[in-house]
Scaffold this active site. Structure first.
Site, PDB file in Angstrom:
ATOM      1  N   TYR A 165      47.409 -96.624  -1.339  1.00  0.00           N
ATOM      2  CA  TYR A 165      47.746 -95.584  -2.297  1.00  0.00           C
ATOM      3  C   TYR A 165      48.329 -94.433  -1.484  1.00  0.00           C
ATOM      4  O   TYR A 165      47.705 -93.965  -0.527  1.00  0.00           O
ATOM      5  CB  TYR A 165      46.505 -95.089  -3.043  1.00  0.00           C
ATOM      6  CG  TYR A 165      46.011 -96.009  -4.125  1.00  0.00           C
ATOM      7  CD1 TYR A 165      46.795 -96.297  -5.239  1.00  0.00           C
ATOM      8  CD2 TYR A 165      44.731 -96.582  -4.054  1.00  0.00           C
ATOM      9  CE1 TYR A 165      46.339 -97.134  -6.240  1.00  0.00           C
ATOM     10  CE2 TYR A 165      44.261 -97.409  -5.058  1.00  0.00           C
ATOM     11  CZ  TYR A 165      45.069 -97.681  -6.150  1.00  0.00           C
ATOM     12  OH  TYR A 165      44.611 -98.501  -7.146  1.00  0.00           O
ATOM     13  N   ASP A 199      52.509 -99.072  -8.968  1.00  0.00           N
ATOM     14  CA  ASP A 199      52.354 -99.036 -10.428  1.00  0.00           C
ATOM     15  C   ASP A 199      51.287 -98.045 -10.872  1.00  0.00           C
ATOM     16  O   ASP A 199      50.762 -98.145 -11.982  1.00  0.00           O
ATOM     17  CB  ASP A 199      52.023-100.437 -10.967  1.00  0.00           C
ATOM     18  CG  ASP A 199      50.722-100.997 -10.412  1.00  0.00           C
ATOM     19  OD1 ASP A 199      50.095-100.337  -9.550  1.00  0.00           O
ATOM     20  OD2 ASP A 199      50.321-102.103 -10.838  1.00  0.00           O
ATOM     21  N   HIS A 249      48.164-104.497 -12.066  1.00  0.00           N
ATOM     22  CA  HIS A 249      46.955-103.790 -11.621  1.00  0.00           C
ATOM     23  C   HIS A 249      45.711-104.330 -12.337  1.00  0.00           C
ATOM     24  O   HIS A 249      44.784-103.580 -12.658  1.00  0.00           O
ATOM     25  CB  HIS A 249      47.111-102.287 -11.890  1.00  0.00           C
ATOM     26  CG  HIS A 249      46.497-101.411 -10.843  1.00  0.00           C
ATOM     27  ND1 HIS A 249      47.235-100.787  -9.870  1.00  0.00           N
ATOM     28  CD2 HIS A 249      45.217-101.041 -10.624  1.00  0.00           C
ATOM     29  CE1 HIS A 249      46.433-100.063  -9.093  1.00  0.00           C
ATOM     30  NE2 HIS A 249      45.210-100.215  -9.528  1.00  0.00           N
TER      31      HIS A 249
END
Length: 503
Positions: free
Chosen positions: A242, A270, A362
């Site tokens: 991230y 995403d 995800h």
């Protein structure tokens, strides 16, 4: 160094002067209170007391010694002055422990759904809500599973070949050039210690023992170095990233990972904002168990909308294609974009010279009613074929989401996937049985791969081709819906707001 009495520690039990004991050592955490990612309240709960029991499940052993200035390390506590406090178990916890003791023997676990059923029964409610939740109406999480099998006019069928010598079958493969004993890798899932005291280390140890590749999550409960230290020599590890708003933090993290031997960087693309995961949100206020290791020192943690919101405060929504050259400049690792859903973005990733993409939504936790990765696979592979012969050894296409059977893996590979990511299924296996559960999950995959490959008529992964599957119904979203009983037995439907119990 002189010993500090527990009575002296007890005198520092306020926000103005806050001392705690961890592993027999006294620390002054007063100045750290406003910076604690889990908020100050949880630390103040243990102000002047021994906080070891609360600290251990969600922190690496060296977290406090690493991140607290040395002059705040006050010295060892006098063990003779520490009063042992007997922990009183709630009725809920007593029931949970009884269920743990009554788990089915691991020999009776015959499929990956079994792990999920056991985990659902024994996990604390907050952990189950975080792990199992998905966004909005949870359409996509269910579609991820349904796309592989029997929903909406039967989506993907096998077309097996016969009379082939399948006395020996080999399901090993290479993933980004690295050997893997299975055509699957362990996809990143966050906060492993919510489900087991050893957290992500269960995955690392099992993967090292069996030659499976693990993707380390940014939001792991264990520290990055703790996970890498648990790996065996030569074990292949990938890193899920991230991207932090502070690019210098991201750069240090990525370059440290490369120095520690990580082979590939999977950038999550995403999640400019985390989805609304209502099961998790209904758990409301998050205590220290819902905070990831990388958030230490971040005072902007949002704690009143569930675990997912609490761990997402640092993620950068400005991430864009213009950042890709920068990532390529700071690392020599393979770079893969995780969360691609369209042919247009797949072609852009290829044209930017990246190593691959993951077709992922995800785990249904981001944009609800997004299509499944395997449904997007057909269009994306067709688009990539316009750039040259396929498969392309310089560009990998991975798929994740909804995988519970080896047959799902084989279908995806036959349709053009390089390998398949499995996240929740492995996570539930260690929540239920620790490292032994993960190893059992690997064995289940091996057993199912052997059987299915023989029945399909292939001897190796590279013999899986599109003609072995019928995916003509994959894009159909209407029709009869035969029930997947195993999946539905563990799926927990969303709930509405509840009235308070009348007194």
């Amino acid at each position: 160094m002189s010993l500090i009495s527990a009575q002296t520690v007890a005198e520092h039990a306020s926000s103005k002067s806050c001392w705690i004991i961890v592993h027999g050592y006294v620390y002054d955490v007063t100045e750290f209170l406003p910076e604690h990612p889990g908020g100050s309240k949880i630390i103040l709960k243990y102000a002047g007391k021994d906080a070891t029991e609360a600290y251990d499940p969600i922190h690496p052993p060296d977290a406090i010694t690493t991140h607290l200035p040395k002059h705040k390390h006050l010295g060892p506590v006098d063990p003779n002055t520490v009063v042992k406090v007997e922990k009183v178990l709630t009725e809920e916890e007593k029931k949970r422990q009884e269920l743990v003791a009554a788990r089915p023997p691991i020999d009776e676990i015959v499929n990956l759904h079994d792990f999920e059923a056991v985990a659902k029964a024994i996990l604390p409610p907050k952990a189950w809500a975080y792990y199992s939740s998905a966004s909005d109406d949870e359409i996509t999480i269910r579609e991820n599973r349904a796309a592989y099998q029997r929903k909406h006019i039967y989506r993907i069928w096998f077309r097996p070949r016969i009379l082939r010598d399948v006395s020996v079958v080999n399901w090993s493969t290479t993933i980004l050039g690295y050997r893997s004993s299975l055509p699957v890798y362990i996809s990143a899932t966050a906060l492993g210690k919510l489900g087991h005291p050893d957290g992500e280390l269960n995955l690392t140890r099992a993967a090292g023992k069996h030659g499976v590749i693990q993707m380390i999550p940014t939001l792991a409960s264990c520290s990055f170095d703790e996970i890498v230290d648990a790996a065996v020599p030569g074990q292949t590890l990938f890193l899920q990233l991230y991207v932090n708003r502070d690019r210098e933090i991201t750069k240090r993290y990525v370059q440290h990972a490369e120095k520690r031997g990580v082979k590939a960087l999977f950038i999550t693309v995403d999640a400019p904002q985390l989805g609304r995961r209502e099961k998790d949100m209904r758990m409301k206020f998050v205590d220290e168990s819902g905070v990831a290791k990388v958030q230490e020192g971040d005072s902007g943690v949002k704690k009143d909308e569930g675990v997912a919101r609490a761990i997402s405060s640092f993620i950068d929504p400005s991430l864009s294609w213009k950042d890709i050259p920068w990532f390529k400049s700071i690392t020599n690792m393979h770079i893969v974009l995780k969360g691609v859903a369209t042919p247009q973005d797949a072609l852009m990733a290829y044209d930017y010279g990246l190593a691959g993409i993951v077709l992922s939504n995800h785990g249904g936790r981001q944009l609800d009613t997004a299509r499944s990765g395997v449904e997007n696979l057909i269009d994306i592979v067709a688009a990539l074929k316009t750039r040259g012969p396929w498969p392309n050894p310089r560009f990998a296409v991975f798929v994740d989401g909804g995988v519970r059977r080896a047959s799902d893996v084989l279908k995806a590979i036959a349709l053009g996937a390089s390998a398949v990511g499995v996240g929740r299924a492995f996570m539930y296996s260690f929540c239920a049985y620790g490292q032994e559960g993960v190893e059992k999950a690997f064995q289940i995959f091996r057993d199912e791969l052997e059987m299915n490959m023989r029945l399909i008529g292939v001897r190796s992964i590279d013999e899986l081709t599109p003609d072995l599957v019928d995916a003509s119904g994959l894009h159909a979203h209407v029709g009869l819906t035969p029930t997947d009983n195993l999946y539905n037995s563990t799926y927990q439907p969303l709930a509405l707001a509840q009235f308070r119990t009348k007194l």
